[in-house]
Design an enzyme around this catalytic site. Sequence first.
Site, PDB file in Angstrom:
ATOM      1  N   ASP A 259       0.827  -1.211   0.000  1.00 29.76           N
ATOM      2  CA  ASP A 259       0.000   0.000   0.000  1.00 29.76           C
ATOM      3  C   ASP A 259       0.862   1.262   0.000  1.00 29.76           C
ATOM      4  O   ASP A 259       0.362   2.363   0.160  1.00 29.76           O
ATOM      5  CB  ASP A 259      -0.937   0.004   1.213  1.00 29.76           C
ATOM      6  CG  ASP A 259      -1.990   1.095   1.129  1.00 29.76           C
ATOM      7  OD1 ASP A 259      -2.505   1.343   0.023  1.00 29.76           O
ATOM      8  OD2 ASP A 259      -2.302   1.719   2.159  1.00 29.76           O
ATOM      9  N   SER A 282      -7.420   5.631   0.384  1.00 26.17           N
ATOM     10  CA  SER A 282      -7.651   4.349  -0.287  1.00 26.17           C
ATOM     11  C   SER A 282      -9.074   3.873  -0.024  1.00 26.17           C
ATOM     12  O   SER A 282      -9.592   4.024   1.086  1.00 26.17           O
ATOM     13  CB  SER A 282      -6.658   3.300   0.217  1.00 26.17           C
ATOM     14  OG  SER A 282      -5.332   3.700   0.004  1.00 26.17           O
ATOM     15  N   GLN A 333      -5.682  -1.275  -6.707  1.00 25.71           N
ATOM     16  CA  GLN A 333      -6.258  -0.422  -5.666  1.00 25.71           C
ATOM     17  C   GLN A 333      -7.041   0.719  -6.305  1.00 25.71           C
ATOM     18  O   GLN A 333      -6.594   1.327  -7.278  1.00 25.71           O
ATOM     19  CB  GLN A 333      -5.168   0.166  -4.769  1.00 25.71           C
ATOM     20  CG  GLN A 333      -5.715   1.048  -3.650  1.00 25.71           C
ATOM     21  CD  GLN A 333      -4.613   1.652  -2.802  1.00 25.71           C
ATOM     22  OE1 GLN A 333      -4.195   2.774  -3.045  1.00 25.71           O
ATOM     23  NE2 GLN A 333      -4.135   0.913  -1.810  1.00 25.71           N
TER      24      GLN A 333
END
Length: 345
Positions: A259, A282, A333
């Site tokens: 991430d 996110s 993502q």
Amino acid sequence: RRSMSPTFTTLHLPLAPLGSRGTFGGTLVAQSLLASLSTVGPRFSPTSIHCYFIRGGDPARHITYSVEHLRDGKNFSHREVRAFQGRDLVFASTVLFAQESPAQESVAHRKLRPLPSPGGYVPAGKLFAREVLASEERTAHAAGMPTARRLGGVAHLEAVRDAFETPRLAYRVPVGFFRHAGERRDLEGYFVRVRQPGESPAKVGAPSLSPTEIEGESPMALRVGAPSPVSRDSPAERHLVMPRSDPRWAYVELAYLSDSYLLLALPRLAGLPMYSHTFSVSLDHCIHFHHLPRVHDNVYVELSSARSHSDRHLVQAEYYDGKTGEIVASVSQEGLAAYGQRAKL
């Protein structure tokens, strides 16, 4: 029939990244994976994890992960993990585990990529100091940080530089990474690795490792059970959490770094100045693990973006073994990011 849900609680407070009010998403992904790994047999490894960030985690509160057994089969197992702070649900994930099959494979393939030499890439903190911090006057234009002075000028930029020297991750990025590219890019890449326990950042004055990390305990560590006044789990409970000696910890650490610098690198793909976003968070995160990664060596990350619309950006990343060039994981993502200039990626 579903079995009772075991729970795991963080040993350490879930820190927020610099400039963020919420817990780092990689911490949530990694800890949920560790909790679920602690409920499957040693021959099972994760093949995928699908995550949703439901609300921003509070860095001042511990997190409890509840693991539900969805199915246990001979070759596959499924787990659902929910992360709570008190009664607040902050994160949810579903994890698929598989056992290596001894059967002869009729088709076997893993993507190989010729990789650039890490020697041509510069430690991110050093490059940030050269391309940004060396001249505060050009920060707003060349580095794309129009709020730098309002946030604290040089002091804030020094904090950004030092954040690259985090005890956990070491980045090497291409020259010009923090400059305004001026044109759209289809791909962007950098190297990242997880530092070994006890390894200090090379930069003089960089944040030192905490005592727990020097002892080899990860800040991602969990204890068994719900929160209690006792901050440490007992020796009887500790063995119920997957130990650091288990090689599958590499999947947990890859989940942590997966991430890092996805949404933040979006401006590089759009030809915009770095750090030009006014807001970034996110929304979801998906990892497909292809084989056991070597996270303490350099991992090459290659980023692309298929779509941006209504301030929602879809970012894909492929992670390659820095020595063999073999793909080790694929990540997708979607994030919400707003910019002063509208980016069309």
